[in-house]
Enzyme design. Structure first.
Site, PDB file in Angstrom:
ATOM      1  N   GLY A 232      31.033  39.158  34.639  1.00  0.00           N
ATOM      2  CA  GLY A 232      30.437  40.631  34.825  1.00  0.00           C
ATOM      3  C   GLY A 232      31.813  41.285  34.753  1.00  0.00           C
ATOM      4  O   GLY A 232      32.891  40.756  34.591  1.00  0.00           O
TER       5      GLY A 232
ATOM      6  N   ASP B 172      31.588  36.674  26.069  1.00  0.00           N
ATOM      7  CA  ASP B 172      31.465  37.859  26.983  1.00  0.00           C
ATOM      8  C   ASP B 172      32.457  38.780  26.402  1.00  0.00           C
ATOM      9  O   ASP B 172      32.634  39.837  26.875  1.00  0.00           O
ATOM     10  CB  ASP B 172      31.876  37.188  28.529  1.00  0.00           C
ATOM     11  CG  ASP B 172      32.984  36.418  28.537  1.00  0.00           C
ATOM     12  OD1 ASP B 172      33.111  35.416  27.923  1.00  0.00           O
ATOM     13  OD2 ASP B 172      34.017  36.814  29.018  1.00  0.00           O
TER      14      ASP B 172
ATOM     15  N   GLY C  45      40.428  42.264  41.111  1.00  0.00           N
ATOM     16  CA  GLY C  45      40.145  43.352  40.225  1.00  0.00           C
ATOM     17  C   GLY C  45      41.236  44.328  39.649  1.00  0.00           C
ATOM     18  O   GLY C  45      40.842  45.446  39.281  1.00  0.00           O
TER      19      GLY C  45
HETATM   20  P1  AMP Z   1      38.970  38.156  30.793  1.00  0.00           P
HETATM   21  O1  AMP Z   1      39.655  36.936  30.268  1.00  0.00           O
HETATM   22  O2  AMP Z   1      39.796  39.296  30.946  1.00  0.00           O
HETATM   23  O3  AMP Z   1      37.927  38.479  29.556  1.00  0.00           O
HETATM   24  O4  AMP Z   1      37.945  38.062  31.898  1.00  0.00           O
HETATM   25  C1  AMP Z   1      37.031  37.165  32.170  1.00  0.00           C
HETATM   26  C2  AMP Z   1      36.119  37.480  33.345  1.00  0.00           C
HETATM   27  O5  AMP Z   1      36.853  37.361  34.568  1.00  0.00           O
HETATM   28  C3  AMP Z   1      35.663  38.698  33.356  1.00  0.00           C
HETATM   29  O6  AMP Z   1      34.204  38.527  33.881  1.00  0.00           O
HETATM   30  C4  AMP Z   1      36.492  39.546  34.133  1.00  0.00           C
HETATM   31  O7  AMP Z   1      35.945  40.757  34.679  1.00  0.00           O
HETATM   32  C5  AMP Z   1      37.011  38.506  35.095  1.00  0.00           C
HETATM   33  N1  AMP Z   1      38.253  38.990  35.702  1.00  0.00           N
HETATM   34  C6  AMP Z   1      39.613  38.734  34.867  1.00  0.00           C
HETATM   35  N2  AMP Z   1      40.602  39.017  35.585  1.00  0.00           N
HETATM   36  C7  AMP Z   1      40.149  39.500  36.800  1.00  0.00           C
HETATM   37  C8  AMP Z   1      40.515  40.040  37.945  1.00  0.00           C
HETATM   38  N3  AMP Z   1      42.114  40.156  38.253  1.00  0.00           N
HETATM   39  N4  AMP Z   1      39.779  40.416  39.307  1.00  0.00           N
HETATM   40  C9  AMP Z   1      38.528  40.451  38.869  1.00  0.00           C
HETATM   41  N5  AMP Z   1      37.874  39.892  37.830  1.00  0.00           N
HETATM   42  C10 AMP Z   1      38.654  39.498  36.701  1.00  0.00           C
HETATM   43 MG    MG Z   2      36.620  39.630  28.965  1.00  0.00          MG
END
Ligand code: AMP
Ligand code: MG
Length: 500
Positions: free
Chosen positions: A95, A257, A131
């Site tokens: 998410g 995603d 976050g």
């Molecule tokens: P990403 O690799 O950036 O596409 O992230 C994959 C998942 O991890 C997504 O659901 C992001 O919202 C979550 N996510 C990545 N980094 C963070 C973070 N620092 N804090 C919270 N959620 C994260």
């Molecule tokens: Mg992502």
């Protein structure tokens, strides 16, 4: 004084708020307020995009909003739930863990725009993470979104980049930043997968109906609207990846995603424009198996479409066999859509007016030569416009990139013959056309890295310089020649990981 609750009247009236996605409410999304960002510093504001959105102010009220320190007037921010296949593995709960939609507006041209803050603090989908996003990865996303847009490649856009001294723990301690990114919609394949795999099939239609009503309105009243919408999504995805391939772009994290329902490039992480061309270039240092290598991207895009189509089965028919047949027909549109788009674009890069039998072979012979020579992808294609049909003089800048000269000279002879075969012998006109499709400037990793290092020490000028440069990637910019060079040896192998 806490000004966070006080809407700026001029700012408010200048914008046409048009909540639509947020109307879906639970279980698709959750209201979440951004976490305030201490000591925000506006690193860059994209004034041309702001003008397109009808936002003509870069004043303090707006900076506060774009930092997450003040709400957008009359809009409650939301985070969406999704799931996804990450590196091929099913992950049932993801998410917006650090992204929040802070506004939905109507642009002056009538189009929809959703504004998201990335890095604005935890949400119910953060899974224990902070976050936040670090300045390093935020600069990369900020610059690359706009570079892709200027190349003509569908993408989310960047409106603003705000930095903060707030420490953020990654492999080392870095500092936080917030990007405001903009797209007509941020809906991902993984949103449909989330409800399908939980068996909440009744939740699929409202989400699909929202997407269709808002973004495919011509289909809204059609009885076969789901199938036709999915056909469009599959074909957009295929065309998007054909564009990535022909500009030498590797996404790096092609998880479902991170795949946009509008066929936009979404979620810039460890992406890379190739410097030296390698067929199986893997830009993501954390992609140990090389799943998302350059030459795998087209097939991964197709596989991701198959995941979306599986999740959409319940939308297509109550009869499982019938739904499966419809899905198969839609799935089979991917490969021809990809091939059509890719060969047309490769042909354009070679300055060919039409696609003829044998052109695929001509392109793959050239790519093999580039691969074997580790030639610079962008420079070689850019300089190819110097090949002349009226002379055997070697095209400067191309031959120097190639190691196997006999094979290359044979290729050039065939290329010249191919040009003459379609009477494409006005070399100057062809060169001008080729320079409109073969960029001179792309966001090479070492260029982004230089801007990051400067900004980390408080100097944002290189971010601004790259924004200006990359907004005109096809134009000669004589005083910027050094930005078109291949990286120096010591910067060729910068390691870019998933950490962001
Ligand atoms: P990403 O690799 O950036 O596409 O992230 C994959 C998942 O991890 C997504 O659901 C992001 O919202 C979550 N996510 C990545 N980094 C963070 C973070 N620092 N804090 C919270 N959620 C994260
Ligand atoms: Mg992502």
């Amino acid at each position: 004084m806490d000004t966070s609750a006080v809407p700026d009247p001029a700012f408010h009236s200048a914008l046409s708020l048009d909540p639509c996605y947020a109307g879906l409410s639970a279980p698709y999304l959750t209201p979440v307020a951004p976490t305030p960002l201490p000591h925000p510093r506006l690193v860059h504001f994209n004034a041309p995009l702001a003008a397109e959105l009808g936002i003509d102010t870069g004043d303090q009220a707006l900076v506060d909003i774009l930092s997450g320190n003040r709400p957008w007037p009359a809009y409650a921010p939301v985070a969406s739930v999704y799931a996804g296949h990450q590196f091929g593995n099913w992950v049932s709960q993801l998410g917006d863990g650090r992204a929040l939609t802070i506004a939905e507006i109507r642009k002056p041209d009538g189009g929809r725009a959703e504004l998201q803050l990335k890095g604005a603090g935890p949400t119910p989908y953060s899974r224990g993470a902070d976050g936040r996003a670090v300045l390093r990865s935020s600069i990369r996303e900020y610059l690359c979104s706009e570079a892709m847009h200027a190349l003509g490649i569908p993408t989310t856009r960047s409106l603003s980049l705000v930095a903060s001294p707030e420490p953020v723990q990654r492999e080392t301690v870095e500092t936080a930043a917030v990007v405001c990114r903009v797209a007509p919609s941020f809906v991902r394949f993984g949103q449909f997968e989330f409800f399908y795999h939980r068996g909440q099939h009744a939740q699929l239609a409202p989400l699909a109906d929202h997407v269709i009503a808002a973004h495919f309105p011509h289909l809204a009243n059609e009885s076969d609207r789901y199938a036709r919408w999915l056909e469009d999504v599959v074909e957009r995805t295929a065309r998007l990846i054909a564009q990535w391939q022909t500009v030498g772009f590797c996404h790096g994290v092609m998880n479902t995603d991170n795949f946009s329902i509008l066929g936009l490039t979404l979620d810039y992480g460890p992406f890379g424009f190739m410097d030296a061309f390698r067929q199986h270039h893997v830009c993501n240092h954390s992609d140990y198996e090389g799943r998302y290598g350059y030459d795998s991207q087209p097939l991964i895009g197709q596989w991701n479409c198959s995941r979306l189509l599986q999740a959409a089965l319940p939308l297509l028919s109550d009869n499982q066999d019938e739904a499966a047949n419809i899905v198969t027909d839609i799935y089979e549109r991917y490969a021809p859509a990809y091939s059509r788009e890719a060969i047309r674009r490769w042909a354009d890069k070679l300055g060919l007016r039409e696609v003829r039998a044998g052109d695929t072979d001509l392109v793959s012979r050239l790519l093999t030569l580039l691969h074997r020579s580790k030639s610079d992808f962008t420079r070689t294609f850019r300089h190819l416009s110097r090949v002349r049909t009226d002379s055997d003089a070697p095209a400067t800048g191309v031959r120097e990139e190639i190691a196997e000269l006999a094979a290359f000279d044979a290729w050039v002879a065939d290329y010249r013959a191919r040009l003459r075969a379609e009477s494409n012998t006005d070399d100057a006109a062809r060169a001008a056309g080729m320079n409109r499709v073969n960029p001179k400037y792309v966001l090479r990793n070492h260029l982004a890295q230089a801007a990051i290092e400067r900004a980390e020490s408080g100097d944002d000028s290189e971010v601004a310089a790259l924004m200006r440069l990359l907004s005109r990637p096809y134009d000669e910019q004589p005083d910027m020649e050094r930005y078109a060079a291949a990286p120096p040896d010591e910067l060729r192998h910068l390691e870019i990981s998933c950490s962001s």
